[in-house]
Design a protein around this motif. Structure first.
Motif, short mmCIF file in Angstrom:
data_model
loop_
_atom_site.label_atom_id
_atom_site.label_comp_id
_atom_site.label_asym_id
_atom_site.label_seq_id
_atom_site.Cartn_x
_atom_site.Cartn_y
_atom_site.Cartn_z
N GLU A 152 0.84 -1.19 0.00
CA GLU A 152 0.00 0.00 0.00
C GLU A 152 0.88 1.25 0.00
N ARG A 153 1.98 1.20 0.75
CA ARG A 153 2.91 2.34 0.78
C ARG A 153 3.55 2.56 -0.58
N TRP A 154 4.00 1.50 -1.23
CA TRP A 154 4.56 1.63 -2.57
C TRP A 154 3.51 2.15 -3.55
N LEU B 81 13.57 2.27 -4.48
CA LEU B 81 12.23 2.38 -3.89
C LEU B 81 12.14 1.69 -2.54
N SER B 82 13.16 0.91 -2.20
CA SER B 82 13.19 0.37 -0.84
C SER B 82 13.64 1.44 0.15
N VAL B 83 14.36 2.42 -0.35
CA VAL B 83 14.84 3.52 0.50
C VAL B 83 13.87 4.69 0.48
N ASP B 84 13.36 5.03 -0.71
CA ASP B 84 12.43 6.15 -0.86
C ASP B 84 11.25 5.71 -1.72
N PRO B 85 10.17 5.23 -1.10
CA PRO B 85 9.01 4.78 -1.87
C PRO B 85 8.37 5.90 -2.68
N ASP B 86 8.64 7.17 -2.32
CA ASP B 86 8.03 8.31 -3.01
C ASP B 86 8.87 8.85 -4.16
N LEU B 87 9.93 8.16 -4.55
CA LEU B 87 10.81 8.68 -5.59
C LEU B 87 10.07 9.03 -6.88
N PRO B 88 9.16 8.16 -7.39
CA PRO B 88 8.42 8.55 -8.60
C PRO B 88 7.62 9.84 -8.42
N ASN B 89 6.98 10.02 -7.25
CA ASN B 89 6.25 11.26 -7.00
C ASN B 89 7.17 12.47 -7.00
N HIS B 90 8.35 12.33 -6.40
CA HIS B 90 9.32 13.43 -6.40
C HIS B 90 9.69 13.81 -7.83
N TRP B 91 9.93 12.82 -8.65
CA TRP B 91 10.31 13.11 -10.04
C TRP B 91 9.15 13.74 -10.81
N GLY C 64 8.97 17.31 -10.38
CA GLY C 64 10.03 18.09 -10.99
C GLY C 64 11.33 18.14 -10.22
N THR C 65 11.43 17.40 -9.12
CA THR C 65 12.68 17.40 -8.37
C THR C 65 13.59 16.30 -8.88
N ASP C 66 14.87 16.46 -8.65
CA ASP C 66 15.85 15.45 -9.05
C ASP C 66 16.30 14.63 -7.85
N ALA C 67 15.36 14.27 -7.00
CA ALA C 67 15.69 13.47 -5.82
C ALA C 67 16.39 12.18 -6.24
N LYS C 68 17.31 11.72 -5.42
CA LYS C 68 18.01 10.47 -5.69
C LYS C 68 18.22 9.73 -4.38
N PRO D 62 10.52 5.02 9.29
CA PRO D 62 11.37 5.59 8.24
C PRO D 62 12.49 4.63 7.88
N THR D 63 12.91 4.67 6.63
CA THR D 63 14.00 3.80 6.21
C THR D 63 15.34 4.31 6.76
N ASN D 64 16.34 3.45 6.72
CA ASN D 64 17.67 3.80 7.24
C ASN D 64 18.73 3.26 6.28
#
Length: 414
Positions: free
Chosen positions: A46-48, A327-337, A340-344, A378-380
């Motif tokens: 659900e989080r992913w 996506l194991s570290v940041d499940p929201d990476l697609p939303n960030h992209w 318009g952000t270049d989160a990594k 939160p992930t670590n």
């Protein structure tokens, strides 16, 4: 080309994925009692699903209760209750993603401590140097066992559709059973299941054909395939090109390209071969070779953590970008992209010389993140990989006791 990542993709079956970003399969090792999906798996998916990826592909779901990659594996066979799987599919799709179930049989890649069977096309043990004794000595499959295994793949796919999944991905990579049949290093049979490539690929084509004949036309059928085994004399890019050509007439929607096995764990960035990029898009060079002639949409997975690299993959002609560790570290990476952000994602290299241990520690570090997400923590990403491996060994012992008891009861009542 920012919008390209978020352009819908129509597959040959007619299914439409909301965008070109996929959560690739990662083995969760989180089975609830009965080797079923439970609350932790539901919370994780659900989080992913809220993270913005257009497609979620589950970790290994095993087709044979006696053959698991690890004791925490989920099993979907003819005896499994459907309701827990319905809840899993519903949780994953709640945020708008599609969800495919990856279905698999480990073949010879089974740890010696596991109950059940260790089957292979030929009785050749996994060679990982000093760690080899940790793996079971396999037995060569009979034709009857091969046919029964094909039927199990088909039945699991049928039940996945019944549970509400949007598709299945047949795992034919990473040195698992179907990959073992494809490789001339591990398949030395002289019957109709061995020999030249079409015969070595027969188990895969029979599985895919059987699934497509059983499920609905709109139900997606995908295959995960090694672009190469990264072992001298093994399955290579020319073989991958030929197998993709064999799959195209069978109604396959996409082929996900990866690489490696327990013996050469390129999928975790620890190849015994030099043809992968140091950190990201491990298999892009080989994928670029295959895209030029592929009659099917291709998906590429392996080490992608930055948006410019994801865009480079799409620009190469690959249709879907698969991400696992990121996506194991940041499940929201697609939303960030999308915003318009270049989160990594930053994951430091695992500095263990033994490649098999380094790969195991890498995966333990990832599963540590999955367990944290599943507990709404939160992930670590800075966790020590060796510490994560030690923690997981404790968890695995508990899971092994649970699995052994369950399997004994299941086989007693069979």
């Amino acid at each position: 080309m920012q919008h390209d990542l978020f352009t819908p993709l129509e597959l040959p079956s007619g299914a439409v994925l909301p965008n070109r970003l996929a959560k690739a399969a990662m083995e969760e090792n989180m089975a609830a009692p009965g080797q079923l999906p439970g609350d932790r798996i539901l919370r994780l998916y659900e989080r992913w699903g809220r993270g913005g990826a257009g497609l979620l592909i589950t970790g290994n779901v095993m087709i044979h209760a006696d053959a698991l990659t690890g004791p925490g594996g989920i099993v979907l066979d003819e005896d499994s209750p459907i309701e827990p799987f319905r809840q899993w599919a519903a949780a994953a799709k709640r945020g708008g993603s599609q969800v495919w179930m990856q279905i698999n049989h480990p073949g010879r890649q089974v740890y010696a401590e596991m109950p059940g069977v260790a089957w292979a096309p030929s009785a050749i043990r996994v060679d990982i140097g000093k760690q080899s004794k940790r793996l079971a000595q396999p037995t060569e499959m009979t034709s009857e066992q091969i046919l029964a295994t094909i039927a199990r793949f088909v039945e699991t796919a049928r039940r996945a559709e019944l549970a509400g999944f949007d598709g299945v991905e047949v795992h034919a990579a990473h040195g698992y059973l179907i990959s073992q049949f494809l490789s001339p290093l591990t398949n030395r049979r002289t019957d109709e299941w061995g020999g030249d490539l079409p015969q070595r690929a027969r188990i895969l084509t029979d599985v895919v054909g059987g699934i497509r004949d059983t499920v609905s036309p709109s139900f997606a059928v995908a295959v995960k395939l090694n672009s190469a085994d990264f072992q001298r004399g093994g399955f290579d890019a020319a073989d991958a090109r030929a197998v993709i050509g064999m799959l195209a007439p069978l109604g396959v929607d996409t082929v996900e390209l990866s690489g490696g096995s327990y013996e050469s764990p390129a999928m975790s960035g620890h190849s015994a071969d030099s043809r992968t990029k140091a950190r990201e898009a491990y298999f892009l060079t080989l994928a670029e070779e295959l895209v030029a002639t592929s009659p099917l949409p291709l998906m590429l997975t392996g080490g992608i953590v930055r948006r410019p690299v994801a865009e480079e993959v799409l620009a190469s002609g690959v249709a879907l970008v698969g991400m696992g560790s990121a996506l194991s570290v940041d499940p929201d990476l697609p939303n960030h992209w999308r915003e318009g952000t270049d989160a990594k994602v930053e994951l430091s290299p695992v500095l263990i010389k033994d490649k098999s241990l380094a790969a195991a520690a890498s995966m333990s570090r990832i599963r540590y993140q999955l367990r944290r997400i599943a507990h709404s923590r939160p992930t670590n990403p800075q966790v020590n990989p060796t510490l994560a491996l030690l923690r997981e060994s404790i968890t695995s012992k508990r899971s092994l006791r649970q699995y052994r008891t369950w399997l004994e009861r299941k086989n007693t009542h069979a």
